[in-house]
Design a protein around this motif. Structure first.
Motif, PDB file in Angstrom:
ATOM      1  N   GLY A  26     -18.972 -84.059  17.438  1.00 42.02           N
ATOM      2  CA  GLY A  26     -20.008 -83.264  16.797  1.00 42.02           C
ATOM      3  C   GLY A  26     -20.999 -82.541  17.677  1.00 42.02           C
ATOM      4  O   GLY A  26     -21.807 -81.774  17.165  1.00 42.02           O
ATOM      5  N   LEU A  27     -20.997 -82.744  19.000  1.00 47.60           N
ATOM      6  CA  LEU A  27     -21.925 -82.010  19.856  1.00 47.60           C
ATOM      7  C   LEU A  27     -21.401 -80.603  20.137  1.00 47.60           C
ATOM      8  O   LEU A  27     -20.194 -80.374  20.164  1.00 47.60           O
ATOM      9  CB  LEU A  27     -22.145 -82.738  21.183  1.00 47.60           C
ATOM     10  N   ILE A  28     -22.316 -79.673  20.367  1.00 50.20           N
ATOM     11  CA  ILE A  28     -21.965 -78.319  20.784  1.00 50.20           C
ATOM     12  C   ILE A  28     -22.632 -78.070  22.134  1.00 50.20           C
ATOM     13  O   ILE A  28     -23.861 -78.142  22.249  1.00 50.20           O
ATOM     14  CB  ILE A  28     -22.423 -77.271  19.755  1.00 50.20           C
ATOM     15  N   ILE A  29     -21.839 -77.816  23.151  1.00 50.64           N
ATOM     16  CA  ILE A  29     -22.339 -77.672  24.518  1.00 50.64           C
ATOM     17  C   ILE A  29     -22.477 -76.190  24.865  1.00 50.64           C
ATOM     18  O   ILE A  29     -21.502 -75.440  24.822  1.00 50.64           O
ATOM     19  CB  ILE A  29     -21.390 -78.342  25.533  1.00 50.64           C
ATOM     20  N   GLN A  30     -23.705 -75.765  25.209  1.00 47.76           N
ATOM     21  CA  GLN A  30     -23.902 -74.388  25.666  1.00 47.76           C
ATOM     22  C   GLN A  30     -23.772 -74.294  27.188  1.00 47.76           C
ATOM     23  O   GLN A  30     -23.195 -73.348  27.702  1.00 47.76           O
ATOM     24  CB  GLN A  30     -25.265 -73.836  25.248  1.00 47.76           C
ATOM     25  N   GLY A  31     -24.322 -75.269  27.912  1.00 41.66           N
ATOM     26  CA  GLY A  31     -24.215 -75.229  29.361  1.00 41.66           C
ATOM     27  C   GLY A  31     -25.155 -76.204  30.034  1.00 41.66           C
ATOM     28  O   GLY A  31     -25.752 -77.077  29.395  1.00 41.66           O
ATOM     29  N   ILE A  32     -25.284 -76.055  31.340  1.00 41.57           N
ATOM     30  CA  ILE A  32     -26.226 -76.843  32.140  1.00 41.57           C
ATOM     31  C   ILE A  32     -27.191 -75.874  32.807  1.00 41.57           C
ATOM     32  O   ILE A  32     -26.770 -74.942  33.495  1.00 41.57           O
ATOM     33  CB  ILE A  32     -25.504 -77.692  33.203  1.00 41.57           C
ATOM     34  N   GLU A  33     -28.478 -76.092  32.593  1.00 40.02           N
ATOM     35  CA  GLU A  33     -29.506 -75.222  33.161  1.00 40.02           C
ATOM     36  C   GLU A  33     -30.159 -75.896  34.358  1.00 40.02           C
ATOM     37  O   GLU A  33     -30.432 -77.097  34.338  1.00 40.02           O
ATOM     38  CB  GLU A  33     -30.568 -74.896  32.110  1.00 40.02           C
ATOM     39  N   ILE A  34     -30.417 -75.098  35.403  1.00 41.80           N
ATOM     40  CA  ILE A  34     -31.107 -75.570  36.604  1.00 41.80           C
ATOM     41  C   ILE A  34     -32.351 -74.709  36.766  1.00 41.80           C
ATOM     42  O   ILE A  34     -32.255 -73.484  36.907  1.00 41.80           O
ATOM     43  CB  ILE A  34     -30.217 -75.461  37.861  1.00 41.80           C
ATOM     44  N   ARG A  35     -33.519 -75.328  36.736  1.00 45.70           N
ATOM     45  CA  ARG A  35     -34.765 -74.565  36.834  1.00 45.70           C
ATOM     46  C   ARG A  35     -35.808 -75.368  37.607  1.00 45.70           C
ATOM     47  O   ARG A  35     -35.719 -76.597  37.699  1.00 45.70           O
ATOM     48  CB  ARG A  35     -35.290 -74.207  35.444  1.00 45.70           C
ATOM     49  N   PRO A  36     -36.818 -74.687  38.178  1.00 50.51           N
ATOM     50  CA  PRO A  36     -37.849 -75.393  38.946  1.00 50.51           C
ATOM     51  C   PRO A  36     -38.621 -76.380  38.083  1.00 50.51           C
ATOM     52  O   PRO A  36     -38.823 -76.168  36.887  1.00 50.51           O
ATOM     53  CB  PRO A  36     -38.766 -74.261  39.434  1.00 50.51           C
ATOM     54  N   LYS A  37     -39.048 -77.460  38.724  1.00 52.56           N
ATOM     55  CA  LYS A  37     -39.863 -78.459  38.044  1.00 52.56           C
ATOM     56  C   LYS A  37     -40.897 -78.987  39.022  1.00 52.56           C
ATOM     57  O   LYS A  37     -40.572 -79.304  40.172  1.00 52.56           O
ATOM     58  CB  LYS A  37     -38.999 -79.618  37.530  1.00 52.56           C
ATOM     59  N   SER A  56     -43.953 -68.579  38.579  1.00 44.15           N
ATOM     60  CA  SER A  56     -43.756 -68.530  40.028  1.00 44.15           C
ATOM     61  C   SER A  56     -42.777 -67.463  40.500  1.00 44.15           C
ATOM     62  O   SER A  56     -42.778 -67.100  41.677  1.00 44.15           O
ATOM     63  CB  SER A  56     -43.256 -69.888  40.521  1.00 44.15           C
ATOM     64  N   GLY A  57     -41.911 -66.979  39.611  1.00 44.30           N
ATOM     65  CA  GLY A  57     -40.880 -66.030  40.019  1.00 44.30           C
ATOM     66  C   GLY A  57     -39.669 -66.691  40.652  1.00 44.30           C
ATOM     67  O   GLY A  57     -38.782 -66.005  41.171  1.00 44.30           O
ATOM     68  N   LYS A  58     -39.586 -68.015  40.605  1.00 40.26           N
ATOM     69  CA  LYS A  58     -38.454 -68.709  41.222  1.00 40.26           C
ATOM     70  C   LYS A  58     -37.223 -68.658  40.319  1.00 40.26           C
ATOM     71  O   LYS A  58     -37.316 -68.542  39.108  1.00 40.26           O
ATOM     72  CB  LYS A  58     -38.847 -70.150  41.544  1.00 40.26           C
ATOM     73  N   LYS A  59     -36.068 -68.769  40.955  1.00 43.40           N
ATOM     74  CA  LYS A  59     -34.796 -68.570  40.262  1.00 43.40           C
ATOM     75  C   LYS A  59     -34.454 -69.714  39.308  1.00 43.40           C
ATOM     76  O   LYS A  59     -34.685 -70.885  39.617  1.00 43.40           O
ATOM     77  CB  LYS A  59     -33.665 -68.444  41.282  1.00 43.40           C
ATOM     78  N   CYS A  60     -33.857 -69.333  38.180  1.00 45.25           N
ATOM     79  CA  CYS A  60     -33.323 -70.279  37.206  1.00 45.25           C
ATOM     80  C   CYS A  60     -31.900 -69.836  36.860  1.00 45.25           C
ATOM     81  O   CYS A  60     -31.628 -68.639  36.746  1.00 45.25           O
ATOM     82  CB  CYS A  60     -34.157 -70.294  35.928  1.00 45.25           C
ATOM     83  N   TYR A  61     -31.017 -70.791  36.686  1.00 46.40           N
ATOM     84  CA  TYR A  61     -29.639 -70.484  36.307  1.00 46.40           C
ATOM     85  C   TYR A  61     -29.209 -71.389  35.159  1.00 46.40           C
ATOM     86  O   TYR A  61     -29.688 -72.522  35.036  1.00 46.40           O
ATOM     87  CB  TYR A  61     -28.675 -70.719  37.477  1.00 46.40           C
ATOM     88  N   MET A  62     -28.294 -70.870  34.334  1.00 46.41           N
ATOM     89  CA  MET A  62     -27.578 -71.728  33.401  1.00 46.41           C
ATOM     90  C   MET A  62     -26.090 -71.493  33.598  1.00 46.41           C
ATOM     91  O   MET A  62     -25.637 -70.343  33.636  1.00 46.41           O
ATOM     92  CB  MET A  62     -27.955 -71.481  31.941  1.00 46.41           C
ATOM     93  N   ILE A  63     -25.353 -72.583  33.749  1.00 49.09           N
ATOM     94  CA  ILE A  63     -23.902 -72.521  33.889  1.00 49.09           C
ATOM     95  C   ILE A  63     -23.296 -72.658  32.500  1.00 49.09           C
ATOM     96  O   ILE A  63     -23.558 -73.633  31.793  1.00 49.09           O
ATOM     97  CB  ILE A  63     -23.389 -73.651  34.803  1.00 49.09           C
TER      98      ILE A  63
END
Length: 313
Positions: free
Chosen positions: A299-310, A117-124
């Motif tokens: 034991g978890l490794i956190i990369q970030g939080i992603e926000i994307r269209p659904k 779709s070309g819609k924006k996605c971000y990861m914090i």
């Protein structure tokens, strides 16, 4: 639906008239370009291979710039140095942004677009999240991993109070679009404490309606039996006691709680909830909490939080 039907008819017409030009390709180039620009990125890609007559219009900057977010130039201008590679066309830029997220805001966020779709996605990035005790080395450690898109990720050493929060302004997201947020993380051989107790995740506008649900962070759909809660002293010491005192037999996970899914990039993700962006200039907050059980977790490794269209169900 009519646009999709037109594309199918165009393709059929091109295949049938192999010895001459169709009525469509006989139109002025500006008209053909305008028609294709009103379809979708997948349609334009398909039309570019139908014939050489269509390829020039379907691959043109005039078509693909319309598929990019309106503010793509200002977003790219703020990208980190290594993310600002030269591209030869708007189509190449579109495909690169859909396949290779770029780092923005000093490397604290990544930006990409949904290929369909070309819609924006971000990861914090984890560094831009609020992680309770995140700056206390006894509980969390900041490390670099080659498989992460960010310079640093957060490794959970040992905590009882597990709390992660992230925010993004709704003006950065596409209007009238349904988004979902995902915690992107990985487990290690040291991961412990998430087998039995689900975590509470939420998403919503600050000061507004919040959507909350329970999910599991352990990748497997099995869990260990509940173990006694021991005094909160030193994390690793308590974890050892817990393992000795707890029953380790695996039992099926109950309820309808989600479990993490494997991503194409090798990381795990768990959905935190959905949000429909009506517009405005508001702060959207996402959270991951486990503060009730009282057990030690690690034991978890956190990369970030992603926000994307659904797509909406």
């Amino acid at each position: 639906m009519e646009e999709q039907k037109d594309c199918s008819e165009i393709r059929s017409e091109q295949m049938e008239e192999s010895t001459g030009k169709s009525r469509f390709t006989s139109l002025p180039l500006e008209c053909v370009t305008e028609i294709i620009s009103r379809t979708s990125p997948p349609d334009a890609s398909r039309m570019s291979v139908v014939s050489t007559d269509l390829r020039f219009a379907a691959d043109s900057d005039a078509v693909w710039e319309g598929f990019l977010p309106k503010d793509f130039q200002s977003i790219i201008a703020g990208a980190a140095g290594s993310s600002r590679a030269e591209v030869q066309s708007k189509k190449e830029l579109y495909l690169r942004l859909s396949d290779e997220p770029i780092l923005i805001e000093g490397g604290l966020k990544s930006f990409s677009i949904e290929k369909r779709s070309g819609k924006k996605c971000y990861m914090i990035a984890a560094r831009a999240l609020t992680i309770e005790w995140g700056d206390t080395p006894m509980y969390w450690k900041w490390i670099s991993l080659p498989q992460s898109r960010f310079k640093e990720v957060a490794e959970l050493i040992s905590v009882c109070w597990f709390e992660i929060r992230g925010r993004i302004n709704t003006c950065l997201l596409c209007l009238k679009t349904n988004y979902a947020a995902y915690l992107v993380f990985n487990s290690t051989t040291e991961t412990y404490g998430f087998e039995y107790h689900p975590v509470e995740v939420s998403i919503g506008i600050i000061g507004g309606r919040i959507s909350t649900q329970s999910v599991y962070l352990n990748p497997s759909k099995t869990q260990t039996r509940r173990f006694p809660v021991v005094p909160r002293r030193i994390g690793r010491f308590n974890r050892g006691l817990t393992q000795l005192m707890g029953l380790q037999a695996s039992v099926p996970a109950g309820g309808n709680c989600q479990h993490p899914k494997k991503r194409e990039d090798g990381w795990l993700e768990i959905e935190l909830g959905e949000f429909f962006n009506e517009g405005g200039d508001e702060e959207l907050e996402m959270s991951v909490l486990e503060v009730k059980a009282g057990n030690w977790k690690c034991g978890l490794i956190i990369q970030g939080i992603e926000i994307r269209p659904k797509d909406r169900a």
